[in-house]
Design a protein around this motif. Structure first.
Motif: not given
Length: 214
Positions: A115-140
């Protein structure tokens, strides 16, 4: 097969602090590797369940961030002393204060900028993100980053309008596909409270289903 990996969780008197810094951050070329999840639950309804009503009962948990009006899903850097699903479980605990059963299969991977590099040029701040489904069993009631991250349960269809980025909506699509596929082969259990003595537990895969309890 190696025994399940178990890590200590916060007790009622001790709170685990969120990890800070990037000393152990994983990278792939110029990309910072990120792992996260979409925490979800199915609303209880009277009567017999079927795969057709899964999406109608589906709610996802989104979190707020400082100085931003939109909501996001918990995610953060994947570090070199943890597996990718362990990283997703840790982020869910630190940012959203939830534990649950994480899917064996990622929803997908996406390229985006921090989010801090949204307006930067090139690959600065680039991320490769992996997302999963998580069935919640406990809410702290107390979690490490609750001062900076509020949380909100929303119906899945409402969540689309709250997503800031296209990749978040694509991840929601994948979650719905995954849940519908799984519901054809086995019933989806309702969330139940689990033992709070561990932060996560990596479990053997069962028919490509859930593999980690965080």
């Amino acid at each position: 097969m190696a025994p399940p990996a178990v890590a200590a969780a916060p007790s009622t008197t001790t709170m685990v602090c969120a990890r800070q810094g990037r000393l152990h951050q994983r990278y792939e070329g110029c990309y910072r590797l990120v792992s996260g999840c979409i925490p979800y639950m199915l609303r209880e309804e009277d009567g017999e369940r079927s795969c057709q009503d899964v999406l109608g009962r589906l709610q996802v948990l989104m979190i707020s961030t400082p100085k931003r009006g939109d909501l996001i899903f918990p995610k953060g850097g994947w570090e070199d002393d943890e597996s990718i699903d362990e990283a997703a479980c840790r982020e869910a605990f630190e940012e959203a204060g939830v534990k649950g059963i994480i899917s064996a299969t990622p929803l997908g991977e996406w390229i985006f900028k921090s989010k801090s590099k949204q307006n930067s040029c090139g690959l600065q701040g680039a991320c490769k993100g992996f997302m999963f489904g998580l069935q919640v069993t406990e809410l702290l009631e107390i979690w490490p980053e609750q001062v900076t991250h509020g949380r909100r349960w929303v119906p899945v269809e409402e969540a689309y309008g709250l997503c800031r980025y296209d990749w978040m909506r694509e991840a929601l699509d994948k979650l719905k596909e995954q849940l519908l596929f799984e519901s054809h082969f086995r019933p989806l259990p309702s969330p139940e409270l689990v033992d709070s003595s561990s932060l996560y537990m990596v479990m053997p895969a069962v028919a490509e289903g859930a593999v980690a309890l965080c």
